[in-house]
Scaffold this active site. Structure first.
Site, PDB file in Angstrom:
ATOM      1  N   THR A 125      19.929 -26.682  43.010  1.00  0.00           N
ATOM      2  CA  THR A 125      18.668 -27.691  43.060  1.00  0.00           C
ATOM      3  C   THR A 125      18.531 -28.698  42.011  1.00  0.00           C
ATOM      4  O   THR A 125      19.636 -28.463  41.165  1.00  0.00           O
ATOM      5  CB  THR A 125      17.147 -26.958  43.210  1.00  0.00           C
ATOM      6  N   ASP A 126      18.126 -29.743  42.022  1.00  0.00           N
ATOM      7  CA  ASP A 126      18.307 -30.669  41.469  1.00  0.00           C
ATOM      8  C   ASP A 126      16.880 -30.344  39.599  1.00  0.00           C
ATOM      9  O   ASP A 126      17.075 -31.111  39.215  1.00  0.00           O
ATOM     10  CB  ASP A 126      17.430 -32.513  42.217  1.00  0.00           C
ATOM     11  N   GLU A 127      16.488 -29.120  40.308  1.00  0.00           N
ATOM     12  CA  GLU A 127      15.856 -28.737  38.506  1.00  0.00           C
ATOM     13  C   GLU A 127      16.520 -28.351  37.747  1.00  0.00           C
ATOM     14  O   GLU A 127      16.518 -28.550  35.805  1.00  0.00           O
ATOM     15  CB  GLU A 127      14.655 -28.140  39.259  1.00  0.00           C
ATOM     16  N   TYR A 153      12.112 -20.883  36.970  1.00  0.00           N
ATOM     17  CA  TYR A 153      13.419 -20.926  38.196  1.00  0.00           C
ATOM     18  C   TYR A 153      14.563 -21.464  37.888  1.00  0.00           C
ATOM     19  O   TYR A 153      15.054 -21.066  38.063  1.00  0.00           O
ATOM     20  CB  TYR A 153      11.717 -21.511  38.825  1.00  0.00           C
ATOM     21  N   LYS A 157      18.350 -20.569  38.861  1.00  0.00           N
ATOM     22  CA  LYS A 157      18.916 -21.600  39.918  1.00  0.00           C
ATOM     23  C   LYS A 157      20.164 -22.200  38.467  1.00  0.00           C
ATOM     24  O   LYS A 157      21.436 -21.585  38.995  1.00  0.00           O
ATOM     25  CB  LYS A 157      18.280 -22.547  40.169  1.00  0.00           C
TER      26      LYS A 157
HETATM   27  P1  NAD Z   1      11.411 -19.957  50.000  1.00  0.00           P
HETATM   28  O1  NAD Z   1      10.671 -19.681  49.277  1.00  0.00           O
HETATM   29  O2  NAD Z   1      10.733 -21.218  51.106  1.00  0.00           O
HETATM   30  O3  NAD Z   1      12.923 -19.575  51.592  1.00  0.00           O
HETATM   31  C1  NAD Z   1      12.963 -18.261  50.103  1.00  0.00           C
HETATM   32  C2  NAD Z   1      13.072 -17.080  51.617  1.00  0.00           C
HETATM   33  O4  NAD Z   1      14.481 -15.842  50.780  1.00  0.00           O
HETATM   34  C3  NAD Z   1      12.345 -16.413  52.602  1.00  0.00           C
HETATM   35  O5  NAD Z   1      12.449 -16.166  53.251  1.00  0.00           O
HETATM   36  C4  NAD Z   1      12.351 -14.825  51.653  1.00  0.00           C
HETATM   37  O6  NAD Z   1      12.242 -13.810  52.463  1.00  0.00           O
HETATM   38  C5  NAD Z   1      14.230 -15.032  51.374  1.00  0.00           C
HETATM   39  N1  NAD Z   1      13.888 -14.326  50.444  1.00  0.00           N
HETATM   40  C6  NAD Z   1      14.038 -14.061  48.507  1.00  0.00           C
HETATM   41  N2  NAD Z   1      13.995 -13.203  48.056  1.00  0.00           N
HETATM   42  C7  NAD Z   1      15.212 -12.353  48.772  1.00  0.00           C
HETATM   43  C8  NAD Z   1      16.225 -11.506  48.792  1.00  0.00           C
HETATM   44  N3  NAD Z   1      16.067 -10.718  47.336  1.00  0.00           N
HETATM   45  N4  NAD Z   1      16.582 -11.223  49.464  1.00  0.00           N
HETATM   46  C9  NAD Z   1      17.065 -11.822  50.886  1.00  0.00           C
HETATM   47  N5  NAD Z   1      16.212 -12.771  51.137  1.00  0.00           N
HETATM   48  C10 NAD Z   1      15.324 -12.693  49.360  1.00  0.00           C
HETATM   49  O7  NAD Z   1      12.716 -20.942  49.816  1.00  0.00           O
HETATM   50  P2  NAD Z   1      13.096 -22.890  50.541  1.00  0.00           P
HETATM   51  O8  NAD Z   1      12.214 -23.796  49.917  1.00  0.00           O
HETATM   52  O9  NAD Z   1      13.633 -22.409  51.903  1.00  0.00           O
HETATM   53  O10 NAD Z   1      14.501 -22.628  49.263  1.00  0.00           O
HETATM   54  C11 NAD Z   1      15.458 -21.994  49.953  1.00  0.00           C
HETATM   55  C12 NAD Z   1      16.056 -22.415  48.797  1.00  0.00           C
HETATM   56  O11 NAD Z   1      17.076 -23.929  48.230  1.00  0.00           O
HETATM   57  C13 NAD Z   1      15.754 -22.160  47.713  1.00  0.00           C
HETATM   58  O12 NAD Z   1      17.318 -21.140  47.384  1.00  0.00           O
HETATM   59  C14 NAD Z   1      15.989 -22.745  46.549  1.00  0.00           C
HETATM   60  O13 NAD Z   1      16.059 -22.516  45.151  1.00  0.00           O
HETATM   61  C15 NAD Z   1      16.549 -24.063  47.584  1.00  0.00           C
HETATM   62  N6  NAD Z   1      15.880 -25.639  46.723  1.00  0.00           N
HETATM   63  C16 NAD Z   1      14.563 -25.741  47.444  1.00  0.00           C
HETATM   64  C17 NAD Z   1      13.464 -26.798  47.522  1.00  0.00           C
HETATM   65  C18 NAD Z   1      12.637 -27.021  48.362  1.00  0.00           C
HETATM   66  O14 NAD Z   1      12.169 -28.415  48.022  1.00  0.00           O
HETATM   67  N7  NAD Z   1      12.074 -26.419  49.180  1.00  0.00           N
HETATM   68  C19 NAD Z   1      14.891 -28.316  47.439  1.00  0.00           C
HETATM   69  C20 NAD Z   1      15.796 -27.736  46.331  1.00  0.00           C
HETATM   70  C21 NAD Z   1      16.348 -26.508  46.472  1.00  0.00           C
HETATM   71  O1  TDX Z   2      -0.604 -27.718  43.461  1.00  0.00           O
HETATM   72  C1  TDX Z   2      -0.196 -28.108  43.224  1.00  0.00           C
HETATM   73  N1  TDX Z   2      -0.396 -29.141  42.736  1.00  0.00           N
HETATM   74  C2  TDX Z   2       0.047 -29.571  41.719  1.00  0.00           C
HETATM   75  O2  TDX Z   2      -0.224 -31.056  41.742  1.00  0.00           O
HETATM   76  C3  TDX Z   2       1.081 -28.277  43.246  1.00  0.00           C
HETATM   77  C4  TDX Z   2       1.230 -26.798  44.295  1.00  0.00           C
HETATM   78  C5  TDX Z   2       2.146 -29.005  42.642  1.00  0.00           C
HETATM   79  N2  TDX Z   2       1.620 -30.272  42.338  1.00  0.00           N
HETATM   80  C6  TDX Z   2       2.462 -30.639  41.448  1.00  0.00           C
HETATM   81  C7  TDX Z   2       3.380 -30.017  41.006  1.00  0.00           C
HETATM   82  C8  TDX Z   2       4.795 -31.209  40.660  1.00  0.00           C
HETATM   83  O3  TDX Z   2       4.894 -32.103  40.221  1.00  0.00           O
HETATM   84  O4  TDX Z   2       3.091 -31.371  42.859  1.00  0.00           O
HETATM   85  C9  TDX Z   2       5.041 -31.328  42.145  1.00  0.00           C
HETATM   86  C10 TDX Z   2       5.509 -30.713  43.432  1.00  0.00           C
HETATM   87  O5  TDX Z   2       5.135 -29.475  42.942  1.00  0.00           O
HETATM   88  P1  TDX Z   2       5.918 -28.080  44.256  1.00  0.00           P
HETATM   89  O6  TDX Z   2       5.766 -28.693  45.446  1.00  0.00           O
HETATM   90  O7  TDX Z   2       5.571 -26.976  43.625  1.00  0.00           O
HETATM   91  O8  TDX Z   2       7.779 -28.447  44.074  1.00  0.00           O
HETATM   92  P2  TDX Z   2       8.506 -28.859  42.280  1.00  0.00           P
HETATM   93  O9  TDX Z   2       7.866 -27.653  41.330  1.00  0.00           O
HETATM   94  O10 TDX Z   2       9.209 -29.826  42.378  1.00  0.00           O
HETATM   95  O11 TDX Z   2       9.752 -27.268  42.888  1.00  0.00           O
HETATM   96  C11 TDX Z   2      10.558 -28.028  44.351  1.00  0.00           C
HETATM   97  O12 TDX Z   2      11.182 -28.956  44.035  1.00  0.00           O
HETATM   98  C12 TDX Z   2      13.153 -28.341  43.701  1.00  0.00           C
HETATM   99  C13 TDX Z   2      10.817 -26.870  44.970  1.00  0.00           C
HETATM  100  O13 TDX Z   2       9.437 -26.010  44.478  1.00  0.00           O
HETATM  101  C14 TDX Z   2      12.098 -26.098  44.758  1.00  0.00           C
HETATM  102  O14 TDX Z   2      12.208 -24.632  45.177  1.00  0.00           O
HETATM  103  C15 TDX Z   2      13.096 -27.132  44.182  1.00  0.00           C
HETATM  104  O15 TDX Z   2      14.094 -26.315  43.111  1.00  0.00           O
END
Ligand code: NAD
Ligand code: TDX
Length: 339
Positions: A125-127, A153, A157
């Protein structure tokens, strides 16, 4: 080609499975997922009958289960999406983030070393780069930006990324890492900003914006992320890190207002609540390396992607209504009541 997709019952992993089954009809895709609160088997229902697809329930931290997975499926490639992914939950309970995100990665890579693979891909992730100032639009994250994390988190990562590069250098494991910005699209779990606001607005419930809503995220349509990973798997990318992002920076408050507008809801629903602890101010990705090396460019414009996403939530109410009817209610109360 056998590809194991861990975490494939979650948001991005499921979209990646759909993309791969559609694009590479001769590949076998095996989803390995623990089905935590964030994983949903119903998400995968449309591919369950596909002979090129298999689902195995298992935990990436469980060495025995991972060993059995490798013995049975002989994967060529592992794409690791499995993670605890929500920043707010990591602030409440950091230990499970270390366990899954760091130890799970190590267990998977140990199996890769033992059985041999052509690529281990880590979805990061970019985080991991921390945050950028709001008043410096010229500053972007490149692959050279030092890791400088804020939340449990992002620290988990970044730790996993370091272990991936350690396995590459020490043991010669063929690896790649992608660091993507915020994704949005279908099957996004309703604890995250965009789906949470859509679902709350549809119920005429308050829309909880943290702080003043001025934090900036760089949004990318999930399908564009999936295409980028596909390209990395097929490119000469051993040992490489790629940033993925769409040059689409938006303030949280503007996103929430846009959702109100598309759903015909009043902005009076917006409620400013106590800020997230350690809240990262701004993320912004410089994707020029992946564009230069692999020719990847984002295809979906935000105004189209957000409309498609809202429409998807309107048309798939059974999917999210099922999720929010259970344990989610307790989560919501704990995080938002009296905030
Ligand atoms: P999500 O929370 O929607 O899904 C996570 C999945 O992993 C779920 O299906 C869960 O059951 C499974 N999981 C959790 N723990 C596990 C374990 N111990 N063994 C096997 N499976 C397990 O997450 P997402 O938003 O789809 O993110 C997927 C990946 O992408 C993550 O690694 C996250 O860090 C990364 N990522 C997410 C975002 C975003 O914006 N959502 C951005 C950049 C990177
Ligand atoms: O109720 C809310 N109110 C609010 O203001 C929630 C849930 C979030 N926020 C804000 C927090 C952040 O500035 O919105 C922004 C986005 O929040 P999230 O959806 O929780 O995402 P973020 O914290 O940016 O992280 C996401 O992007 C990077 C994903 O959840 C991560 O898994 C990924 O790595």
């Amino acid at each position: 080609m056998n590809i194991v997709v861990t975490g494939g019952a979650g948001f991005i992993g499921s979209n990646f499975i759909f993309h791969m089954l559609k694009t590479h009809k001769d590949y076998r895709i095996i989803c390995f997922d623990k089905l935590t609160y964030a994983g949903n088997l119903s998400t995968l229902s449309k591919v369950m009958e596909n002979p090129q697809f298999a689902f195995i329930r298992g935990d990436i931290c469980d060495r025995k289960a991972v060993d059995e997975l490798f013995q049975k499926e002989h994967p060529d490639i592992i794409v690791n999406f499995a993670a605890e992914s929500h920043v707010d939950r990591s602030i409440e309970q950091p230990d499970i983030f270390l366990q899954t995100n760091v130890m799970g990665t190590v267990v998977l890579m140990d199996a890769c070393r033992k059985y041999g693979i052509t690529r281990y891909h880590q979805v990061s992730t970019d985080e991991v780069y921390g945050d950028l100032p709001l008043d410096r639009p010229d500053m972007l994250f490149t692959e050279q930006t030092p890791l400088h994390t804020s939340s449990p988190y992002s620290a988990s990562k970044a730790s996993a990324d370091l272990m991936v590069m350690a396995y590459h250098r020490t043991y010669g494991l063929p690896v790649s890492i992608s660091r993507c910005s915020n994704n949005y699209g279908p099957y996004h779990f309703p604890e995250k900003l965009i789906p949470l606001m859509i679902v709350n607005a549809l119920h005429d419930k308050p829309l909880p914006v943290y702080g003043e809503g001025l934090n900036v995220r760089d949004w990318l349509y999930v399908e564009d992320h999936c295409k980028a990973i596909d390209m990395i798997l097929h490119g000469q990318c051993n040992g490489e890190v790629y940033n993925i992002g769409g040059h689409n920076e938006m303030k949280n408050i503007d996103i929430v207002k846009l959702i109100c507008k598309h759903l015909g809801k009043s902005e009076d629903l917006i409620t400013y609540v106590t800020d997230r602890k350690g809240h990262d101010l701004r993320y912004a990705i410089d994707p020029s390396k992946i564009t230069r090396d692999l020719g990847w460019c984002p295809e979906t414009k935000f105004e189209d992607g957000i409309k498609k996403t809202i429409q998807w939530y309107l048309e798939h109410q059974e999917w999210w209504r099922d999720i929010i009817s259970g344990e989610y209610q307790n989560y919501y109360k704990k995080m938002y009541e009296n905030r």
